[in-house]
Design a protein around this motif. Sequence first.
Motif, PDB file in Angstrom:
ATOM      1  N   UNK A  28       0.833  -1.210   0.000  1.00  0.00           N
ATOM      2  CA  UNK A  28       0.000   0.000   0.000  1.00  0.00           C
ATOM      3  C   UNK A  28       0.863   1.254   0.000  1.00  0.00           C
ATOM      4  N   UNK A  29       1.951   1.247   0.770  1.00  0.00           N
ATOM      5  CA  UNK A  29       2.863   2.393   0.795  1.00  0.00           C
ATOM      6  C   UNK A  29       3.508   2.594  -0.575  1.00  0.00           C
ATOM      7  N   UNK A  30       3.909   1.503  -1.217  1.00  0.00           N
ATOM      8  CA  UNK A  30       4.497   1.589  -2.558  1.00  0.00           C
ATOM      9  C   UNK A  30       3.480   2.140  -3.552  1.00  0.00           C
ATOM     10  N   UNK A  36       1.539   9.189  -6.041  1.00  0.00           N
ATOM     11  CA  UNK A  36       2.088  10.527  -5.811  1.00  0.00           C
ATOM     12  C   UNK A  36       3.007  10.951  -6.959  1.00  0.00           C
ATOM     13  N   UNK A  37       3.684   9.976  -7.569  1.00  0.00           N
ATOM     14  CA  UNK A  37       4.564  10.266  -8.702  1.00  0.00           C
ATOM     15  C   UNK A  37       3.770  10.448 -10.000  1.00  0.00           C
ATOM     16  N   UNK A  38       2.487  10.103  -9.973  1.00  0.00           N
ATOM     17  CA  UNK A  38       1.626  10.314 -11.136  1.00  0.00           C
ATOM     18  C   UNK A  38       1.807   9.306 -12.252  1.00  0.00           C
ATOM     19  N   UNK A  39       2.346   8.118 -11.962  1.00  0.00           N
ATOM     20  CA  UNK A  39       2.584   7.169 -13.052  1.00  0.00           C
ATOM     21  C   UNK A  39       1.544   6.056 -13.156  1.00  0.00           C
ATOM     22  N   UNK A  40       0.785   5.802 -12.095  1.00  0.00           N
ATOM     23  CA  UNK A  40      -0.185   4.702 -12.125  1.00  0.00           C
ATOM     24  C   UNK A  40      -1.409   5.086 -12.938  1.00  0.00           C
ATOM     25  N   UNK A  41      -1.757   4.234 -13.895  1.00  0.00           N
ATOM     26  CA  UNK A  41      -2.967   4.427 -14.699  1.00  0.00           C
ATOM     27  C   UNK A  41      -4.036   3.412 -14.304  1.00  0.00           C
ATOM     28  N   UNK A  42      -3.605   2.229 -13.881  1.00  0.00           N
ATOM     29  CA  UNK A  42      -4.532   1.176 -13.439  1.00  0.00           C
ATOM     30  C   UNK A  42      -3.723   0.138 -12.675  1.00  0.00           C
ATOM     31  N   UNK A  93      11.413   1.733 -10.784  1.00  0.00           N
ATOM     32  CA  UNK A  93      10.268   1.576  -9.883  1.00  0.00           C
ATOM     33  C   UNK A  93      10.096   0.126  -9.439  1.00  0.00           C
ATOM     34  N   UNK A  94      10.212  -0.819 -10.368  1.00  0.00           N
ATOM     35  CA  UNK A  94      10.020  -2.226 -10.010  1.00  0.00           C
ATOM     36  C   UNK A  94      11.081  -2.682  -9.007  1.00  0.00           C
ATOM     37  N   UNK A  95      12.298  -2.221  -9.154  1.00  0.00           N
ATOM     38  CA  UNK A  95      13.339  -2.645  -8.217  1.00  0.00           C
ATOM     39  C   UNK A  95      13.108  -2.083  -6.821  1.00  0.00           C
ATOM     40  N   UNK A 100       6.183  -8.969  -3.900  1.00  0.00           N
ATOM     41  CA  UNK A 100       4.734  -9.121  -3.854  1.00  0.00           C
ATOM     42  C   UNK A 100       4.259 -10.466  -3.302  1.00  0.00           C
ATOM     43  N   UNK A 101       5.171 -11.375  -3.070  1.00  0.00           N
ATOM     44  CA  UNK A 101       4.813 -12.713  -2.586  1.00  0.00           C
ATOM     45  C   UNK A 101       5.630 -13.041  -1.333  1.00  0.00           C
TER      46      UNK A 101
END
Length: 121
Positions: A28-30, A36-42, A93-95, A100-101
């Motif tokens: 959730x924090x990630x 906040x960085x404005x990159x998530x679209x979905x 970003x992924x690094x 996730x598991x």
Amino acid sequence: MRVMVIVKSTTDSEAGLMPSPEAWAAMEAFNTELAAAGITRAMGGLKPSSLGKRVRFDGTGRTISDGPFAATNEVIAGFWIWQVKDMAEAVDWVTRCPNPMPGPSEIEIRPMYEDADFADK
């Protein structure tokens, strides 16, 4: 550029095991940082493939099969769609993403086609 960031399934995710409260909070924090960085679209998480269906196409024929699907590491457990300047930014970003598991896991980054890719077609 838009990319799809694909979280691959694991034995745990296919068993429907949910993340620990600590892992959930870290993700959730990630996700808050991504927003906040404005990159998530979905984004979204997927239920185990045992609840899914596959439709195979062969010409005009269709074959429908029920999950679960055998190759766990080839099944998608979740995804994000990001708008980034380039693949290097997506990798950065992924690094920084929490695992996730609970155990070993894999995330794949794939660029998406844009309208400009079809301009000369």
